[in-house]
Design an enzyme around this catalytic site. Structure first.
Site, PDB file in Angstrom:
ATOM      1  N   LYS A 182       0.858  -1.183   0.000  1.00 51.41           N
ATOM      2  CA  LYS A 182       0.000   0.000   0.000  1.00 51.41           C
ATOM      3  C   LYS A 182       0.897   1.237   0.000  1.00 51.41           C
ATOM      4  O   LYS A 182       1.468   1.608   1.016  1.00 51.41           O
ATOM      5  CB  LYS A 182      -0.901   0.034   1.235  1.00 51.41           C
ATOM      6  N   GLU A 260      10.531   1.704  10.071  1.00 48.29           N
ATOM      7  CA  GLU A 260      11.499   2.789   9.896  1.00 48.29           C
ATOM      8  C   GLU A 260      10.704   4.065  10.097  1.00 48.29           C
ATOM      9  O   GLU A 260       9.882   4.439   9.266  1.00 48.29           O
ATOM     10  CB  GLU A 260      12.114   2.679   8.494  1.00 48.29           C
ATOM     11  N   GLU A 389      10.253  16.615  14.774  1.00 49.60           N
ATOM     12  CA  GLU A 389      10.761  16.485  13.412  1.00 49.60           C
ATOM     13  C   GLU A 389      10.174  17.608  12.558  1.00 49.60           C
ATOM     14  O   GLU A 389       8.950  17.769  12.502  1.00 49.60           O
ATOM     15  CB  GLU A 389      10.331  15.115  12.881  1.00 49.60           C
TER      16      GLU A 389
END
Ligand code: ADP
Length: 484
Positions: A182, A260, A389
């Protein structure tokens, strides 16, 4: 022919042959837009829940047959996939820029690393799978086998729409697994192109299945795969927030995970650093993909002795940058992926300014599309906003004067993906590298991603490694047999 025209022509051919992806009247649709212009690029049919279940059925059947094939037969097919993708390298790069926005030079680099991901995995197919040795029991034989984990679900992000797919799908197939993929809702076109080339190369459709969804469909996809006992592994690249929801869902059937996730890379420039290299490294690491990579420099720490001169040169470098449509010659920074991303970075800037970070430079922009001007901020010691982030072209710079302190500050984050050190003194850089709690450290180098290296993080940056010599093992389980 312009880059955009080349991409559209390539897309037209693919969708002509793969017409089931083309939007149909009345069926739920996913639209894909060019982030540089906002123009509609494609309308695709969304895969229904029933179709996802049917695809898992097919992958499960095809995987059992695929795993029985010899490693060299699998290797040959993967090589064909590589060769076909190589033949269409230019078109794949153009399609990537069209749907993702990154400069064409960066898209070309991503496609060559995608090709290497396939070739690297094909090369590892025939490496020895297991070993036997004298047993701990007299007269017996111990055997250790590595077997494919089975059906793998892969969920990939929009920032590297081609490299992240090949880095998961190629080693999974090489290991003997089947894959249901996906891709991110913003960038499904590279996925469709890669899948079509895979089918042309002889990879069975049932073995490598593709699911196209919107954002809501992504959650539905993970519900389906985690509740299906035949899906033995989920490999995900994306945000830590979504990664945590996947960890919770994996409890249902104890599904293996490879994750990840986000990063918050410190970029430490020591007093003795080669300044030319440090400026270029900081620029590349911060602004590659408009700052939208998980290994981007998030916090740039500059030693007090060289702070002023670094700042002056870094500002000059950023001032010289060309921002614009990724197809234009010389463009180094393209748009952000969408308005949501733009809004997130704008919220970050507000937080940064509320903490008295000082704006040193902001480019002037007058562009439609989801562009954001590159900016440079000087951050005082207590400025905490860059603990999150950034995922945008905002450089946050701190001054430091003690190496012990800077390591401590660099480590004060829940993330642990990548870190960078610029220094001439080998002993100093190795001492810092060892003290940093990150999965990967670049010393005087920012290009730390390649098929041949184990990519991944510690702490909340993820679980497992992708790439490197063990990239197939990631998709295998160990079986022990004691033969008396
Ligand atoms: P971003 O916020 O940068 O888009 P995400 O982690 O949200 O990063 O997205 C990465 C990938 O995760 C995309 O393919 C996206 O569709 C997918 N995704 C988003 N939400 C979910 C979810 N609840 N379950 C599974 N995948 C998801």
């Amino acid at each position: 022919m312009s880059g955009a025209d080349l991409a559209l022509k390539f897309l037209g051919t693919i969708l002509h042959e793969q017409s089931s992806w083309v939007a149909r009247d009345g069926a739920p649709t996913l639209t894909v837009a060019d982030p540089a212009t906002g123009a509609l690029v494609a309308s695709l049919t969304i895969t229904t829940k029933a179709q996802i279940c049917a695809k898992i059925d097919q992958v499960s059947i095809a995987q059992a047959l695929w795993a029985e094939m010899t490693a060299s037969a699998r290797q040959n097919i993967l090589r064909k996939w590589h060769d076909l993708a190589q033949k269409h390298e230019g078109e794949l790069a153009a399609l990537l820029t069209l749907e993702q926005g990154k400069p064409l030079s960066e898209a070309k680099a991503e496609i060559s690393s995608s090709l290497k991901n396939i070739l690297w995995s094909a090369g590892l197919c025939e490496r020895k799978n297991g070993y036997e040795e004298k047993s701990h029991i007299n007269g017996a034989l111990n055997e250790v086998h590595y077997e494919p984990v089975g059906v793998v679900a892969a969920i990939t992000p929009w920032n590297f729409p081609s490299a992240m797919i090949t880095r998961k799908v190629a080693p999974a197939l090489a290991a003997g697994c089947g894959v249901i993929l996906k891709p991110a809702e913003d960038t499904p076109l590279s996925a469709i192109a890669l899948a079509k080339l895979a089918y042309d190369a002889g990879i069975p459709r049932g073995l490598f299945a593709l699911v196209i969804t919107n954002r809501e469909g992504a959650a539905e996809f993970s519900d389906v795969v985690f509740s299906d006992k035949r899906v033995r592994m989920v490999s995900f690249t994306g945000s830590t927030a979504i990664g945590k929801t996947l960890i919770a869902s994996s409890a249902q059937n104890v599904t293996k995970l490879s994750l990840e996730l986000g990063g918050n890379a410190p970029f430490i420039i020591c007093a003795d650093a080669d300044l030319d290299k440090a400026v270029e490294g900081a620029f590349a690491s911060k602004f590659r993909n408009a700052g939208q990579t998980c290994i981007c420099a998030n916090r740039i720490y500059v030693h007090a002795d060289i702070y002023d001169v670094f700042m002056e040169r870094f500002v000059a470098r950023v001032r010289a940058v060309k921002i614009g449509n990724g197809f234009e010659d010389g463009v180094e920074i393209g748009p952000l992926i969408n308005e949501r991303a733009q809004q997130n970075v704008q919220n970050f800037i507000k937080k940064l300014e509320s903490e008295s970070a000082q704006k040193i430079y902001a480019a002037q922009l007058d562009l439609a599309g989801s562009f954001l001007a590159p900016m440079i901020y000087a951050c005082a010691e207590g400025c905490a906003a860059p603990q999150e982030e950034i995922f945008g072209p905002i450089a946050c710079i701190y001054k430091f004067d003690s190496y012990e302190d800077v390591v401590q500050k660099a480590n004060e984050t829940d993330y642990g993906l990548a870190a960078y050190i610029y220094a001439k003194d080998n002993k100093l850089s190795m001492r810092l590298a060892k003290a940093l709690h990150f999965g990967m450290v670049g010393i005087n180098e920012t290009r730390i991603s390649d098929a041949s290296i184990p990519f991944g993080g510690v702490k909340q940056s993820g679980i497992g490694r992708e790439g490197g010599y063990d990239s197939l093992k990631n998709f295998m389980v160990t079986k022990f047999i004691c033969k008396a």
